[in-house]
Motif scaffolding. Structure first.
Motif, mmCIF file in Angstrom:
data_model
loop_
_atom_site.group_PDB
_atom_site.id
_atom_site.type_symbol
_atom_site.label_atom_id
_atom_site.label_comp_id
_atom_site.label_asym_id
_atom_site.label_seq_id
_atom_site.Cartn_x
_atom_site.Cartn_y
_atom_site.Cartn_z
ATOM 1 N N PRO A 208 0.801 -1.231 0.000
ATOM 2 C CA PRO A 208 0.000 0.000 0.000
ATOM 3 C C PRO A 208 0.832 1.279 0.000
ATOM 4 O O PRO A 208 0.415 2.267 -0.612
ATOM 5 N N VAL A 209 1.981 1.279 0.645
ATOM 6 C CA VAL A 209 2.778 2.510 0.672
ATOM 7 C C VAL A 209 3.306 2.829 -0.719
ATOM 8 O O VAL A 209 3.223 3.971 -1.200
ATOM 9 N N GLU A 210 3.845 1.820 -1.406
ATOM 10 C CA GLU A 210 4.330 2.032 -2.763
ATOM 11 C C GLU A 210 3.190 2.400 -3.709
ATOM 12 O O GLU A 210 3.344 3.265 -4.592
ATOM 13 N N SER A 211 2.042 1.764 -3.538
ATOM 14 C CA SER A 211 0.891 2.078 -4.389
ATOM 15 C C SER A 211 0.401 3.500 -4.129
ATOM 16 O O SER A 211 0.021 4.219 -5.070
ATOM 17 N N MET A 212 0.405 3.914 -2.879
ATOM 18 C CA MET A 212 0.026 5.285 -2.566
ATOM 19 C C MET A 212 0.999 6.274 -3.204
ATOM 20 O O MET A 212 0.586 7.310 -3.761
ATOM 21 N N ALA A 213 2.277 5.972 -3.154
ATOM 22 C CA ALA A 213 3.269 6.862 -3.758
ATOM 23 C C ALA A 213 3.009 7.020 -5.258
ATOM 24 O O ALA A 213 3.092 8.131 -5.806
ATOM 25 N N ARG A 214 2.667 5.928 -5.931
ATOM 26 C CA ARG A 214 2.376 6.018 -7.366
ATOM 27 C C ARG A 214 1.108 6.827 -7.619
ATOM 28 O O ARG A 214 1.023 7.580 -8.603
ATOM 29 N N TYR A 215 0.130 6.674 -6.758
ATOM 30 C CA TYR A 215 -1.111 7.440 -6.878
ATOM 31 C C TYR A 215 -0.817 8.937 -6.726
ATOM 32 O O TYR A 215 -1.314 9.773 -7.501
ATOM 33 N N LEU A 216 0.014 9.277 -5.758
ATOM 34 C CA LEU A 216 0.386 10.673 -5.557
ATOM 35 C C LEU A 216 1.204 11.205 -6.730
ATOM 36 O O LEU A 216 1.132 12.400 -7.054
ATOM 37 N N ASP A 217 1.973 10.330 -7.366
ATOM 38 C CA ASP A 217 2.710 10.750 -8.560
ATOM 39 C C ASP A 217 1.754 11.287 -9.630
ATOM 40 O O ASP A 217 2.052 12.290 -10.296
ATOM 41 N N VAL A 218 0.626 10.598 -9.802
ATOM 42 C CA VAL A 218 -0.351 11.038 -10.792
ATOM 43 C C VAL A 218 -0.941 12.385 -10.391
ATOM 44 O O VAL A 218 -1.086 13.295 -11.225
ATOM 45 N N LEU A 219 -1.285 12.532 -9.112
ATOM 46 C CA LEU A 219 -1.827 13.811 -8.652
ATOM 47 C C LEU A 219 -0.809 14.928 -8.838
ATOM 48 O O LEU A 219 -1.160 16.040 -9.258
ATOM 49 N N GLY B 291 0.198 3.269 9.985
ATOM 50 C CA GLY B 291 1.534 2.755 10.277
ATOM 51 C C GLY B 291 2.629 3.780 10.056
ATOM 52 O O GLY B 291 2.416 4.824 9.426
ATOM 53 N N PRO B 292 3.818 3.503 10.558
ATOM 54 C CA PRO B 292 4.919 4.479 10.473
ATOM 55 C C PRO B 292 5.362 4.794 9.048
ATOM 56 O O PRO B 292 5.744 5.930 8.760
ATOM 57 N N ARG B 293 5.318 3.825 8.131
ATOM 58 C CA ARG B 293 5.762 4.099 6.760
ATOM 59 C C ARG B 293 4.783 5.019 6.034
ATOM 60 O O ARG B 293 5.192 5.917 5.297
ATOM 61 N N MET B 294 3.475 4.821 6.250
ATOM 62 C CA MET B 294 2.503 5.704 5.617
ATOM 63 C C MET B 294 2.563 7.095 6.252
ATOM 64 O O MET B 294 2.379 8.111 5.561
ATOM 65 N N LEU B 295 2.841 7.148 7.545
ATOM 66 C CA LEU B 295 3.014 8.456 8.189
ATOM 67 C C LEU B 295 4.201 9.202 7.594
ATOM 68 O O LEU B 295 4.138 10.417 7.369
ATOM 69 N N ALA B 296 5.278 8.487 7.331
ATOM 70 C CA ALA B 296 6.447 9.121 6.728
ATOM 71 C C ALA B 296 6.113 9.654 5.338
ATOM 72 O O ALA B 296 6.553 10.756 4.960
ATOM 73 N N GLY C 268 -0.611 16.380 5.779
ATOM 74 C CA GLY C 268 -0.657 15.724 7.081
ATOM 75 C C GLY C 268 -1.447 14.436 7.029
ATOM 76 O O GLY C 268 -1.448 13.729 6.021
ATOM 77 N N THR C 269 -2.180 14.137 8.110
ATOM 78 C CA THR C 269 -2.841 12.838 8.203
ATOM 79 C C THR C 269 -4.236 12.943 8.793
ATOM 80 O O THR C 269 -4.527 13.822 9.618
ATOM 81 N N HIS C 270 -5.093 12.035 8.340
ATOM 82 C CA HIS C 270 -6.462 11.901 8.838
ATOM 83 C C HIS C 270 -6.640 10.458 9.315
ATOM 84 O O HIS C 270 -7.138 9.603 8.585
ATOM 85 N N PRO C 271 -6.204 10.149 10.541
ATOM 86 C CA PRO C 271 -6.316 8.769 11.038
ATOM 87 C C PRO C 271 -7.736 8.439 11.502
ATOM 88 O O PRO C 271 -8.500 9.315 11.881
#
Length: 289
Positions: free
Chosen positions: A110-121, A137-142, A150-153
């Motif tokens: 999920p972290v790598e997939s999120m990074a790719r999604y943000l690349d498109v944005l 988790g800590p990696r998604m927070l980073a 920021g974050t919406h937990p």
């Protein structure tokens, strides 16, 4: 609007499933003094419900809590953001998350997939400061610290809010959700809370995060221990719920949004009672946020 998100969102908002919201309800929430309406339940990338709520209100911020990267097209989300931001500048915040594997079988890395999604944005011009990540988790927070505001937990406790603030630093937005039941009877309130939490206790990402928060495996069995239920789902009278919301703010949150359960009821009277306990004021009043 020359304000940061902490100022725009207000200290307290309302989280509610996208299918349970309409413009009159959003206007009622706005008039009670809540600063933000969070659209839950994985709103789609066309953002039409968010647009309708913005069209029907004057000042409340509409945030997505969250757009699911596995079911929402990033390019369409970017186009939708630009369409709405042009008409309602500063009133749309994109909350983005990766959901959970039980509902999204394709969910891997999920972290790598999120990074790719943000690349498109990024490529389509969506500013990082107009989005937050649902980071447990800590990696998604980073990643949230590096590539968003920021974050919406979701389903976290104040100690985790404090940890998120420490991890993200003082400038990032920390905007947790707090589930609540306005019911002074512990037995019936816990019954409502357990009915709500039943699905989440079958989701590995949430149970892992509960263990990370210090709960034990035994707390997660048989519908959840009273300790787990009482810690994650605030219940009681309005001052008790107001105190639970303030606990996140005291732990370092900029903003906290309340999700009332049971969801299939008229929540406006309860929100009015909580707003009074929080001393919220309608926009434009002399004592408004």
């Amino acid at each position: 609007m020359n304000m940061n998100w902490s100022q725009r969102l207000g200290t307290v908002g309302v989280w509610r499933g996208v299918t349970l919201l309409d413009p009159p309800m959003a206007r009622s929430i706005e008039e009670l003094g809540y600063g933000t309406v969070w659209l839950g339940g994985s709103p789609g990338s066309d953002l039409r419900p968010a647009e309708a709520l913005l069209d029907g209100t004057d000042s409340v911020v509409i945030a997505t809590g969250i757009v699911n990267i596995w079911s929402s097209d990033a390019a369409e989300l970017a186009d939708s953001f630009h369409r709405i931001h042009a008409r309602h500048p500063g009133r749309l915040l994109l909350g983005i998350g990766s959901g959970h594997r039980e509902a999204n079988p394709d969910r891997t890395r999920p972290v790598e997939s999120m990074a790719r999604y943000l690349d498109v944005l990024d490529a389509r011009g969506v500013p990082a400061e107009h989005r937050v990540l649902s980071a447990l988790g800590p990696r998604m927070l980073a990643l949230a610290a590096e590539r968003s505001a920021g974050t919406h937990p979701y389903l976290t406790v104040p100690t985790q809010t404090r940890e998120a603030r420490t991890a993200l630093g003082p400038a990032a937005l920390v905007a947790p959700e707090q589930t609540a039941v306005l019911d002074p009877d512990p037995a019936t309130a816990r019954r409502s809370a357990r009915a709500f939490l039943a699905m989440y206790l079958q989701r590995v990402n949430y149970t892992t995060n509960m263990l990370r928060a210090g709960f034990t495996p035994e707390d997660l069995t048989d519908g959840g221990s009273d300790h787990l239920i009482d810690s994650i789902v605030a219940h009681g009278d309005a001052p008790t719920l107001a105190a639970a919301l303030r606990a996140h703010l005291d732990a370092g949150a900029d903003h906290v949004c309340v999700q009332l359960q049971p969801a299939d009821t008229d929540v406006i009277p309860a929100l009015r009672t909580i707003a009074h306990a929080l001393n919220l004021h309608p926009p434009g009043s002399p004592t408004a946020r």
